[in-house]
Design an enzyme around this catalytic site. Structure first.
Site, short mmCIF file in Angstrom:
data_model
loop_
_atom_site.label_atom_id
_atom_site.label_comp_id
_atom_site.label_asym_id
_atom_site.label_seq_id
_atom_site.Cartn_x
_atom_site.Cartn_y
_atom_site.Cartn_z
CE1 TYR A 143 -21.96 -5.26 -20.85
CE2 TYR A 143 -23.81 -3.85 -21.44
CZ TYR A 143 -23.15 -5.07 -21.53
OH TYR A 143 -23.68 -6.06 -22.31
CG ASP A 238 -21.23 3.28 -24.66
OD1 ASP A 238 -22.31 3.58 -25.22
OD2 ASP A 238 -20.98 2.12 -24.26
CE LYS A 266 -29.33 0.00 -22.84
NZ LYS A 266 -27.96 -0.05 -22.41
#
Ligand SMILES: *Cc1c(COP(=O)(O)O)cnc(C)c1O
Length: 432
Positions: A143, A238, A266
């Site tokens: 994702y 990522d 994050k």
């Protein structure tokens, strides 16, 4: 069902689609209604009805210091007093960028944005601008935020041209994305030989954590580095989840592989909205105003997120941080694994650092095909039993558990005991 949460969910559904601002929060995969939280402190969350939970979602990763860490809260308060955004340069941007460049081996220059999604969409635009190529390669089950081109799911076969994973993504966009199985180096090598010159970038979670935690096979990341370098393909790690979590320098430090570009988010924002992308100077200097690849942001680099991020990274730089996190995480893994074993449940607790997933699966998954066959009904039963006993897990089998530095050994041991109780008497399969 706690009453106040239930009332809020009813009201929420009248004015918010599905009652939530991000889909997994709605508990669709595990049944029941979502809880509404009033506050968090350390490793715990408190719902609006006053119930306490040990939290292993930790806002999906950012809260590696736990909820409402006093130093971060103080920094945000101080920052707010001086204005929350200038839409102009401020010194904190420079300091956070410097900390990121020092920490992350593959980053020579970095640009701040406001979310992980923005980071990945900017990184693929930059890779396309840099290479003059259009195709992008992603791995099935990884994702990368809700970027059109990255929401594409796999068809079968090695170099299947993507079909949109959601209405709203034009077929013409999806066609530009090729999806390959995670951990399959041969598939990447074959594709690169056939179409290498058309491929702008290959984007991958170096440790997959959005299909549940699936570690890279030994040699996989090295192989990706080698193949992409050979064909002039921009390699993007990522690290929105793994960055500052698996090591201060993320997965690329842990596995000693430098990608060309890295996306972050994050943890970087200390709990405030943030994203960033960075990498080799030669590529990063193609971004406007230095270069001609456009990317911008009204609130990018705002002093609130910058100062929270600076405080976060300075805390994480303290000696022993990652050793402690590793010890805490190993302790929880062992406790959960032994609880499952004693209950006779074929649960596999797969862990990389402070990321782990209790897979209701007979064998370790190496890709999405292997993860997807997990018994999601059994997970749902486990989730509900844990929740009733005061442990807040991700409301989906295909997400990670996040251990923070605020989780005490006592809380981790209690979690394992609760799991022992929850798993006891649970049956394997749909009736669970
Ligand atoms: C969470 C996540 C994103 C998206 O970040 P948002 O801030 O939710 O947009 C991208 N990539 C990975 C690996 C993620 O885990």
């Amino acid at each position: 069902m706690p009453t106040l949460s239930r009332n809020l969910f009813d009201k929420a559904r009248q004015v918010i689609p599905g009652g939530v601002n991000s889909p997994v929060r709605a508990f669709k995969a595990v049944g029941g209604d979502p809880l509404f939280f009033a506050r968090g402190a350390g490793a715990c969350l408190y719902d609006v009805d006053g119930n306490e939970y040990i939290d292993y979602v930790c806002s999906w990763g950012p809260l590696i210091l736990g909820h409402a860490d006093p130093e971060i809260v103080r920094e945000i308060q101080e920052a707010a007093k001086n204005g929350t955004s200038f839409g102009a340069p401020n010194p904190h941007e420079v300091e956070l960028a410097r900390l990121v460049v020092e920490a992350v081996p593959g980053i020579e220059k970095v640009r701040m944005v406001n979310s992980g999604t923005e980071a990945t969409l900017s990184a693929i635009r930059l890779a396309r601008g840099f290479t003059g190529r259009d195709l992008i390669v992603k791995m099935d089950g990884c994702y990368h935020g809700h970027v059109d081109a990255l929401l594409v799911q796999a068809g079968s076969g090695v170099a299947t041209l993507g079909i949109p994973g959601t209405p709203g993504v034009p077929a013409r966009v999806a066609e530009q994305t090729i999806v390959l199985p995670y951990n399959d180096l041969d598939a990447v090598a074959r594709l690169a030989t056939e179409r290498g010159r058309e491929i702008a970038c290959l984007i991958v979670e170096p440790v997959a954590a959005n299909m549940g935690v699936v570690p890279p096979k030994p040699g996989y990341l090295e192989g990706l580095r080698e193949i992409t370098a050979k064909h002039g393909i921009v390699l993007i790690f990522d690290e929105v989840i793994t960055g500052f979590r698996l090591a201060l320098g993320g997965a690329q430090e842990k596995y000693r592989i430098n990608p060309d570009l890295t996306t972050l988010g994050k943890i970087l924002g200390g709990g405030l909205p943030i994203g960033a992308y960075g990498g080799r100077e030669e590529i990063m200097d193609r971004i406007a105003p230095e270069g001609n690849v456009y990317q911008a942001g009204t609130l990018a680099g705002n002093p609130l997120a910058m100062r929270a991020g600076i405080t976060m990274l300075k805390r994480l730089r303290a000696p022993g941080t990652y050793e402690r996190l590793e010890a805490l995480s190993a302790r929880l893994q062992a406790g959960l694994q032994s609880a499952a074993q004693d209950a006779g449940m074929p649960v596999r607790v797969i862990r990389v650092g402070s990321l782990m997933t209790a897979f209701f699966l007979g064998r370790d998954p190496v890709d999405w095909a292997g993860a997807a066959v997990a018994d999601t009904k059994a997970y749902a039963g486990y989730f509900r039993r844990m929740l009733e006993r005061g442990v807040y897990l991700a409301p989906s089998q295909f997400e990670a558990m996040f251990v923070s530095l605020a989780h005490s050994e006592a809380q981790l041991d209690r979690t394992a005991e609760i799991a022992r109780d929850a798993l006891k008497g649970m049956r394997w399969g749909p009736s669970a």
